[in-house]
Design an enzyme around this catalytic site. Structure first.
Site, PDB file in Angstrom:
ATOM      1  N   GLY A  23       0.822  -1.208   0.000  1.00 17.72           N
ATOM      2  CA  GLY A  23       0.000   0.000   0.000  1.00 17.72           C
ATOM      3  C   GLY A  23       0.850   1.249   0.000  1.00 17.72           C
ATOM      4  O   GLY A  23       1.420   1.622   1.035  1.00 17.72           O
ATOM      5  N   LEU A  24       0.929   1.908  -1.137  1.00 19.08           N
ATOM      6  CA  LEU A  24       1.804   3.069  -1.290  1.00 19.08           C
ATOM      7  C   LEU A  24       0.997   4.320  -1.615  1.00 19.08           C
ATOM      8  O   LEU A  24       1.338   5.095  -2.499  1.00 19.08           O
ATOM      9  CB  LEU A  24       2.858   2.803  -2.380  1.00 19.08           C
ATOM     10  CG  LEU A  24       3.774   1.615  -2.118  1.00 19.08           C
ATOM     11  CD1 LEU A  24       4.634   1.324  -3.335  1.00 19.08           C
ATOM     12  CD2 LEU A  24       4.640   1.862  -0.883  1.00 19.08           C
TER      13      LEU A  24
ATOM     14  N   GLY B  90       1.346   5.536   3.054  1.00 16.73           N
ATOM     15  CA  GLY B  90       2.291   4.448   2.845  1.00 16.73           C
ATOM     16  C   GLY B  90       3.576   4.887   2.178  1.00 16.73           C
ATOM     17  O   GLY B  90       4.674   4.480   2.584  1.00 16.73           O
TER      18      GLY B  90
ATOM     19  N   ASN C 112      -6.765   2.523   9.381  1.00 18.54           N
ATOM     20  CA  ASN C 112      -7.823   2.832  10.352  1.00 18.54           C
ATOM     21  C   ASN C 112      -8.931   1.793  10.304  1.00 18.54           C
ATOM     22  O   ASN C 112     -10.086   2.105  10.006  1.00 18.54           O
ATOM     23  CB  ASN C 112      -8.402   4.224  10.071  1.00 18.54           C
ATOM     24  CG  ASN C 112      -7.483   5.337  10.512  1.00 18.54           C
ATOM     25  OD1 ASN C 112      -6.748   5.200  11.496  1.00 18.54           O
ATOM     26  ND2 ASN C 112      -7.501   6.450   9.802  1.00 18.54           N
TER      27      ASN C 112
ATOM     28  N   SER D 147      -1.172   7.926  13.783  1.00 13.99           N
ATOM     29  CA  SER D 147      -1.598   9.322  13.758  1.00 13.99           C
ATOM     30  C   SER D 147      -0.400  10.205  13.423  1.00 13.99           C
ATOM     31  O   SER D 147       0.743   9.825  13.619  1.00 13.99           O
ATOM     32  CB  SER D 147      -2.173   9.732  15.117  1.00 13.99           C
ATOM     33  OG  SER D 147      -2.616  11.080  15.089  1.00 13.99           O
TER      34      SER D 147
ATOM     35  N   LYS E  70      -6.969   4.226  18.521  1.00 13.81           N
ATOM     36  CA  LYS E  70      -6.956   5.182  17.415  1.00 13.81           C
ATOM     37  C   LYS E  70      -8.364   5.687  17.096  1.00 13.81           C
ATOM     38  O   LYS E  70      -8.555   6.856  16.748  1.00 13.81           O
ATOM     39  CB  LYS E  70      -6.345   4.529  16.176  1.00 13.81           C
ATOM     40  CG  LYS E  70      -6.274   5.437  14.938  1.00 13.81           C
ATOM     41  CD  LYS E  70      -5.530   6.746  15.206  1.00 13.81           C
ATOM     42  CE  LYS E  70      -5.126   7.502  13.954  1.00 13.81           C
ATOM     43  NZ  LYS E  70      -6.136   7.672  12.935  1.00 13.81           N
TER      44      LYS E  70
ATOM     45  N   HIS F 282      -9.094   8.256  19.678  1.00 12.95           N
ATOM     46  CA  HIS F 282      -8.248   9.402  19.331  1.00 12.95           C
ATOM     47  C   HIS F 282      -8.915  10.249  18.254  1.00 12.95           C
ATOM     48  O   HIS F 282      -9.000  11.472  18.353  1.00 12.95           O
ATOM     49  CB  HIS F 282      -6.890   8.880  18.843  1.00 12.95           C
ATOM     50  CG  HIS F 282      -6.055   9.862  18.081  1.00 12.95           C
ATOM     51  ND1 HIS F 282      -6.313  10.177  16.755  1.00 12.95           N
ATOM     52  CD2 HIS F 282      -4.968  10.587  18.423  1.00 12.95           C
ATOM     53  CE1 HIS F 282      -5.434  11.061  16.327  1.00 12.95           C
ATOM     54  NE2 HIS F 282      -4.602  11.321  17.314  1.00 12.95           N
ATOM     55  N   ASN F 283      -9.435   9.587  17.205  1.00 17.54           N
ATOM     56  CA  ASN F 283     -10.057  10.336  16.124  1.00 17.54           C
ATOM     57  C   ASN F 283     -11.370  10.978  16.556  1.00 17.54           C
ATOM     58  O   ASN F 283     -11.733  12.047  16.065  1.00 17.54           O
ATOM     59  CB  ASN F 283     -10.272   9.420  14.915  1.00 17.54           C
ATOM     60  CG  ASN F 283      -8.995   9.212  14.123  1.00 17.54           C
ATOM     61  OD1 ASN F 283      -7.899   9.325  14.665  1.00 17.54           O
ATOM     62  ND2 ASN F 283      -9.127   8.913  12.854  1.00 17.54           N
TER      63      ASN F 283
ATOM     64  N   GLU G  53     -10.348  14.046  18.196  1.00 20.97           N
ATOM     65  CA  GLU G  53      -9.926  14.961  17.128  1.00 20.97           C
ATOM     66  C   GLU G  53     -11.128  15.674  16.508  1.00 20.97           C
ATOM     67  O   GLU G  53     -11.082  16.880  16.251  1.00 20.97           O
ATOM     68  CB  GLU G  53      -9.179  14.149  16.075  1.00 20.97           C
ATOM     69  CG  GLU G  53      -8.762  14.887  14.824  1.00 20.97           C
ATOM     70  CD  GLU G  53      -8.274  13.908  13.778  1.00 20.97           C
ATOM     71  OE1 GLU G  53      -8.926  13.805  12.723  1.00 20.97           O
ATOM     72  OE2 GLU G  53      -7.250  13.236  14.036  1.00 20.97           O
TER      73      GLU G  53
END
Length: 300
Positions: free
Chosen positions: A7-8, A12, A95, A121, A171, A174-175, A178
């Site tokens: 995954g780029l 990534g 995610n 993150s 996470k 966390h979001n 956010e």
């Protein structure tokens, strides 16, 4: 350490560049041969397929997935399943919903493969220059992977959260936080804009980002957005979301926990798609600044 990286995309690609800068050997694969070639040009080893990637790694192998949540993760794991050897490690740095992570961890454990969930993150800049990572899964495997986390993260920016699913759960929350913080920033600037004073939004954000109680990266990012355009006329106030806020609210409902600020921030994102105002523009600009998330241009 030598690892395979699948995954780029925006995150990534930057993470691979970070790993290479720290001396790790990275075998890269993506559905886009152009993306693979770009990372190979920076020193990564290109792979034409997942089979090719696996053949370039010594057992036990480490595969880091940075693909969109949901079906893309399952499809990638299905493609890797016949290639796995006992002792291999798979890291999901996206995610993903923690329910999916728990299921995947259980299924892979039956095959002797460790599945580690890493909530990541820090946005695009963090991926390249030092991120924050919340890690779930087997603690012994986490210990073995510390050299990776240490190099990918800022000082004190990684930690073991608990059993499988804990990293993505942390996470998710966390979001959710956010969402609430971004909404508060957006509403504050909406008040300034309607105050009758001729505030320079960039100047206010610049001052608040230095020494104030509400200083922080989000305030630095909104200052950067206002430097481009103090009225954010280049975008609409329509705010997209990628699911984590919704999952946070759903989890709170399951647990009977009251989270009015996060819930309201989520509903404001939904509302933004039918009505345009300045606070929504600020939140949309913040998402664009830290994560490279596309914004919706203002209709002419």
């Amino acid at each position: 350490m030598k690892l395979g990286f699948v995954g780029l995309g925006k995150m990534g690609e930057n993470m691979v560049e970070n790993l290479l800068a720290h001396g790790h050997e990275v075998v890269v694969y993506d559905l886009s041969s152009e993306a693979v070639g770009k990372s190979a040009g920076k020193g990564a080893f290109p792979a034409a397929s997942l089979e090719d990637m696996a053949s370039q790694l010594a057992v036990p192998r480490v595969f880091w997935l940075m693909v969109p949540s949901g079906d893309p993760v399952d499809r990638t794991l299905d493609s890797l399943r016949s290639l796995f050897e006992r002792g291999d490690v798979v890291i999901d740095g996206g995610n993903s919903n923690y329910h999916d992570t728990v299921r995947r961890g259980r299924e892979l454990a039956e095959r002797g493969v460790s599945f580690m969930d890493v909530g990541t993150s820090g946005g695009l800049e963090g991926a390249k220059d030092g991120a924050c990572m919340m890690v779930g899964g087997d603690r012994d495997v986490f210990t073995l992977l510390i050299p990776l986390f240490k190099d990918l993260c800022v000082d004190n920016g990684y930690g073991y959260m608990g059993k499988s699913g804990a990293g993505h759960f942390a996470k998710m929350v966390h979001n959710g936080i956010e969402y609430g913080m971004m909404q508060a920033i957006g509403e504050g600037f909406d008040i300034l804009r309607n105050s009758g004073f001729a505030f320079d939004h960039h100047e206010v954000a610049r001052v608040w980002a230095n020494g104030s109680v509400i200083r922080g990266w989000l305030m630095e990012l909104v200052a950067r957005a206002f430097q481009e355009d103090g009225e954010l006329e280049y975008l609409s106030g329509e705010i997209a979301d990628s699911g984590e806020g919704k999952w946070t609210v759903e989890t709170a409902l399951e647990q009977g926990v009251s989270i009015p600020v996060i819930a309201d921030a989520l509903f404001r994102r939904y509302r933004s798609r039918s009505k345009d105002n300045f606070s929504d523009k600020v939140v949309a600009a913040l998402r664009h600044e830290f994560g490279g998330h596309g914004f919706i241009p203002k209709k002419k």
